[in-house]
Design an enzyme around this catalytic site. Structure first.
Site, PDB file in Angstrom:
ATOM      1  N   HIS A  25      47.378  40.990  41.688  1.00  0.00           N
ATOM      2  CA  HIS A  25      47.918  41.724  40.659  1.00  0.00           C
ATOM      3  C   HIS A  25      49.500  42.033  40.898  1.00  0.00           C
ATOM      4  O   HIS A  25      50.454  41.868  39.981  1.00  0.00           O
ATOM      5  CB  HIS A  25      47.194  43.021  40.590  1.00  0.00           C
ATOM      6  CG  HIS A  25      45.732  42.946  40.231  1.00  0.00           C
ATOM      7  ND1 HIS A  25      44.663  43.483  40.759  1.00  0.00           N
ATOM      8  CD2 HIS A  25      45.263  42.134  38.910  1.00  0.00           C
ATOM      9  CE1 HIS A  25      43.408  43.163  40.027  1.00  0.00           C
ATOM     10  NE2 HIS A  25      43.958  42.265  39.103  1.00  0.00           N
ATOM     11  N   ARG A  99      44.109  32.566  37.415  1.00  0.00           N
ATOM     12  CA  ARG A  99      43.613  32.178  38.800  1.00  0.00           C
ATOM     13  C   ARG A  99      42.977  30.847  39.051  1.00  0.00           C
ATOM     14  O   ARG A  99      43.445  30.055  39.634  1.00  0.00           O
ATOM     15  CB  ARG A  99      42.754  33.300  39.649  1.00  0.00           C
ATOM     16  CG  ARG A  99      43.246  34.666  39.871  1.00  0.00           C
ATOM     17  CD  ARG A  99      42.145  35.572  40.404  1.00  0.00           C
ATOM     18  NE  ARG A  99      40.931  35.664  39.139  1.00  0.00           N
ATOM     19  CZ  ARG A  99      39.752  35.452  39.612  1.00  0.00           C
ATOM     20  NH1 ARG A  99      39.494  35.082  40.834  1.00  0.00           N
ATOM     21  NH2 ARG A  99      39.136  35.515  38.673  1.00  0.00           N
ATOM     22  N   SER A 136      39.305  41.318  41.824  1.00  0.00           N
ATOM     23  CA  SER A 136      38.774  42.903  42.149  1.00  0.00           C
ATOM     24  C   SER A 136      37.425  42.736  42.444  1.00  0.00           C
ATOM     25  O   SER A 136      37.149  43.555  43.286  1.00  0.00           O
ATOM     26  CB  SER A 136      39.369  43.627  41.131  1.00  0.00           C
ATOM     27  OG  SER A 136      40.889  43.825  40.992  1.00  0.00           O
TER      28      SER A 136
END
Length: 176
Positions: A25, A99, A136
């Site tokens: 991030h 990603r 996350s």
């Protein structure tokens, strides 16, 4: 984190749940801040995700700590439809990090919907290869199962994770 001067004008928003913020991030934030004169990191409540580990205020505070040296970056949380928030803030572009290929499939559909609802385009930044596998969700899961996730999160986020550890019970579930 070394700050680079913005390369263009414009106001961008980088929305996410950031539960917790990862180095991936932060990489997207730094790179987007180098492209746009203003970047708003928008911490959102994602109704599709399970109970967050951190409150929205904690997540906002963590991002603020991580971007303190980036003069053109602000942080704000919001609830509701991103397209409405984008219009209310008069944002020029939405920034999203990608990603893996599966991210593109879902983010492309979301980008089209946001374009229809707000007339704002989405710019995708490809993840730096060292962060392409980090999410996350994976960081949380590994942490909850006792894994050392220090290399995947900023040091200030690691400290907050460690402070939370005593209050979190390890629950059985899928393993990383």
């Amino acid at each position: 984190m070394k700050e680079r001067p913005p390369k263009s004008t414009g106001f961008a928003i980088y929305p996410g749940s950031f539960d917790p913020p990862t180095n991936g991030h932060l990489d997207v934030i730094v790179r987007a801040a180098a492209v746009f004169s203003r970047l708003l990191v928008a911490v959102v409540v994602n109704p599709q995700k399970h109970e967050p580990m951190f409150t929205i205020d904690e997540r906002e505070a963590m991002i603020r700590e991580c971007v303190a040296d980036l003069a053109n970056v602000t942080v704000q949380n919001f609830r509701g439809l991103l397209a409405d928030f984008v219009r209310s803030q008069q944002v020029d572009v939405i920034v999203k990090g990608l990603r893996v290929v599966s991210d593109f499939e879902s983010e492309m559909a979301t980008a089209h919907m946001n374009r229809k609802l707000s007339s704002v385009d989405t710019m995708f930044l490809m993840a730096n290869t060292e962060y392409s596998f980090v999410s996350s969700s994976m960081v949380k899961e590994a942490f909850l199962l006792g894994g050392d996730v220090r290399e995947f999160v900023p040091s200030s986020v690691w400290e907050r994770l460690e402070r939370k550890r005593p209050s979190i019970s390890r629950s059985p579930g899928p393993t990383v």
